[in-house]
Scaffold this active site. Sequence first.
Site, PDB file in Angstrom:
ATOM      1  CD  GLU A 177      63.297 -57.237 -58.904  1.00 62.49           C
ATOM      2  OE1 GLU A 177      62.223 -56.652 -59.076  1.00 62.49           O
ATOM      3  OE2 GLU A 177      63.425 -58.464 -59.076  1.00 62.49           O
ATOM      4  CG  ASN A 219      60.604 -61.456 -63.371  1.00 60.75           C
ATOM      5  OD1 ASN A 219      60.627 -60.770 -64.390  1.00 60.75           O
ATOM      6  ND2 ASN A 219      61.639 -62.143 -62.956  1.00 60.75           N
ATOM      7  CG  HIS A 260      66.286 -60.962 -60.166  1.00 60.43           C
ATOM      8  ND1 HIS A 260      65.070 -60.416 -60.486  1.00 60.43           N
ATOM      9  CD2 HIS A 260      66.543 -61.879 -61.123  1.00 60.43           C
ATOM     10  CE1 HIS A 260      64.615 -60.998 -61.588  1.00 60.43           C
ATOM     11  NE2 HIS A 260      65.484 -61.880 -61.983  1.00 60.43           N
ATOM     12  CB  SER A 274      63.308 -65.044 -62.267  1.00 57.00           C
ATOM     13  OG  SER A 274      64.443 -64.992 -63.086  1.00 57.00           O
TER      14      SER A 274
HETATM   15  N1  LIG Z   1      66.953 -65.311 -68.911  1.00 55.46           N
HETATM   16  C1  LIG Z   1      66.576 -64.244 -68.235  1.00 55.46           C
HETATM   17  O1  LIG Z   1      65.986 -63.298 -68.796  1.00 55.46           O
HETATM   18  C2  LIG Z   1      66.869 -64.138 -66.765  1.00 55.46           C
HETATM   19  C3  LIG Z   1      66.899 -62.868 -66.159  1.00 55.46           C
HETATM   20  C4  LIG Z   1      67.203 -62.758 -64.790  1.00 55.46           C
HETATM   21  C5  LIG Z   1      67.448 -63.912 -64.045  1.00 55.46           C
HETATM   22  N2  LIG Z   1      67.386 -65.128 -64.667  1.00 55.46           N
HETATM   23  C6  LIG Z   1      67.648 -66.302 -63.843  1.00 55.46           C
HETATM   24  O2  LIG Z   1      69.001 -66.703 -64.069  1.00 55.46           O
HETATM   25  C7  LIG Z   1      69.099 -68.123 -63.898  1.00 55.46           C
HETATM   26  C8  LIG Z   1      69.723 -68.731 -65.153  1.00 55.46           C
HETATM   27  O3  LIG Z   1      68.926 -68.387 -66.271  1.00 55.46           O
HETATM   28  P1  LIG Z   1      69.540 -68.363 -67.756  1.00 55.46           P
HETATM   29  O4  LIG Z   1      68.612 -67.545 -68.574  1.00 55.46           O
HETATM   30  O5  LIG Z   1      70.994 -68.034 -67.724  1.00 55.46           O
HETATM   31  O6  LIG Z   1      69.358 -69.909 -68.170  1.00 55.46           O
HETATM   32  P2  LIG Z   1      70.152 -70.758 -69.272  1.00 55.46           P
HETATM   33  O7  LIG Z   1      69.228 -71.844 -69.686  1.00 55.46           O
HETATM   34  O8  LIG Z   1      70.753 -69.893 -70.319  1.00 55.46           O
HETATM   35  O9  LIG Z   1      71.374 -71.377 -68.418  1.00 55.46           O
HETATM   36  C9  LIG Z   1      71.135 -72.296 -67.376  1.00 55.46           C
HETATM   37  C10 LIG Z   1      72.441 -72.842 -66.837  1.00 55.46           C
HETATM   38  O10 LIG Z   1      72.110 -73.825 -65.813  1.00 55.46           O
HETATM   39  C11 LIG Z   1      72.848 -75.011 -66.066  1.00 55.46           C
HETATM   40  N3  LIG Z   1      72.056 -76.123 -65.560  1.00 55.46           N
HETATM   41  C12 LIG Z   1      70.944 -76.671 -66.139  1.00 55.46           C
HETATM   42  N4  LIG Z   1      70.463 -77.653 -65.356  1.00 55.46           N
HETATM   43  C13 LIG Z   1      71.292 -77.731 -64.276  1.00 55.46           C
HETATM   44  C14 LIG Z   1      71.322 -78.551 -63.117  1.00 55.46           C
HETATM   45  N5  LIG Z   1      70.397 -79.493 -62.916  1.00 55.46           N
HETATM   46  N6  LIG Z   1      72.320 -78.350 -62.215  1.00 55.46           N
HETATM   47  C15 LIG Z   1      73.251 -77.377 -62.423  1.00 55.46           C
HETATM   48  N7  LIG Z   1      73.267 -76.573 -63.499  1.00 55.46           N
HETATM   49  C16 LIG Z   1      72.289 -76.733 -64.407  1.00 55.46           C
HETATM   50  C17 LIG Z   1      73.061 -75.042 -67.571  1.00 55.46           C
HETATM   51  O11 LIG Z   1      74.170 -75.864 -67.891  1.00 55.46           O
HETATM   52  C18 LIG Z   1      73.314 -73.565 -67.857  1.00 55.46           C
HETATM   53  O12 LIG Z   1      74.667 -73.240 -67.569  1.00 55.46           O
HETATM   54  C19 LIG Z   1      67.684 -68.630 -63.578  1.00 55.46           C
HETATM   55  O13 LIG Z   1      67.543 -68.709 -62.185  1.00 55.46           O
HETATM   56  C20 LIG Z   1      66.808 -67.524 -64.158  1.00 55.46           C
HETATM   57  O14 LIG Z   1      65.544 -67.454 -63.519  1.00 55.46           O
HETATM   58  C21 LIG Z   1      67.132 -65.277 -66.010  1.00 55.46           C
END
Ligand SMILES: NC(=O)c1ccc[n+]([C@@H]2O[C@H](COP(=O)([O-])OP(=O)(O)OC[C@H]3O[C@@H](n4cnc5c(N)ncnc54)[C@H](O)[C@@H]3O)[C@@H](O)[C@H]2O)c1
Length: 284
Positions: free
Chosen positions: A154, A192, A142, A121
Amino acid sequence: MPDERLTVGICGSGTMGAGLAEVAARAGLPVIVRGRSDDSNAKLVATMTASMARQVAKQKLAQDDMDAALSRVRTTTSIVQLEQCDVVIESIVEDLDAKLGLVAELGAVLKPQAIVATNTSTLSVEALAQRSGRPGRTVGIHFFNPATTMPLVEVVRAASTSDETVATAESFARRCGKEPVHVLDRPGFIVNALLFPYLNSAVRMLEAGTASMPDIDAAMKGGCNHPMGPFELLDLVGLDVAVSILGALHRGFGDPAMEPAPALRALVAEGKLGRKTKQGFYSY
Ligand SMILES: NC(=O)c1ccc[n+]([C@@H]2O[C@H](COP(=O)([O-])OP(=O)(O)OC[C@H]3O[C@@H](n4cnc5c(N)ncnc54)[C@H](O)[C@@H]3O)[C@@H](O)[C@H]2O)c1
């Protein structure tokens, strides 16, 4: 690279990993998800299954199409299993060191022409591009949360990203039924960078006692026609994710208004991360 031959890899089995897997599988693409454990992979499949079952119950998705989508998704805990993928989207925790380590591993196992994409993000796509060992074939793709329903993607061009990679990312997004926009590699990209200072300001307004949480939410829905109020949206995004995004914006732009508000940090410290932990600003 013709779309119909794309095999999609997804790293990370959290909120976004599950959404991305569903979106790509429903678009007819074979998907391989690499999670950190069998347990997290099983949860991802359960999340996808429940999500599609809701669509079937509402008669928005045929049972056969749901079954076909599920049959396209394989899970693994081994990164080597991603070697046949054409595009791998990393969607792990928003932590630069974790993502740098992962893209280096991906760079080593993927076939030379494969693209490494990041769903970050806020983090630097160029830093990931350099570490992936294939800077021209690294790009930001994204998605938004929930990935299954939000139309925007994006496409983030880092300094090293090639035109061909941007074109592939755009056509992949379209193939997934999304509307891509193009943006350069700056903290927070478009959405964002504009959205999170607003969400942070709502938390500061609550801290100042200016208005109650339900009233701030109601005001932004009724007064600006937003579908969700700022606290509802923060709980959906995940408060830990919100703190990471604000931290990156604060570091990137040096604007004090972007420093995560104390109340946001306090909830994260208590493990209250929003909907995903059933407790954030609201209880679920
Ligand atoms: N939540 C949102 O609204 C959103 C929207 C768009 C993009 N994102 C991006 O997507 C990505 C994931 O976000 P999310 O909301 O799915 O998070 P989440 O917390 O639901 O999932 C995170 C994942 O990362 C894994 N993980 C945690 N630490 C780790 C490590 N050290 N090494 C490898 N894997 C690891 C976890 O096991 C899990 O599968 C991030 O980069 C976030 O910025 C999130």
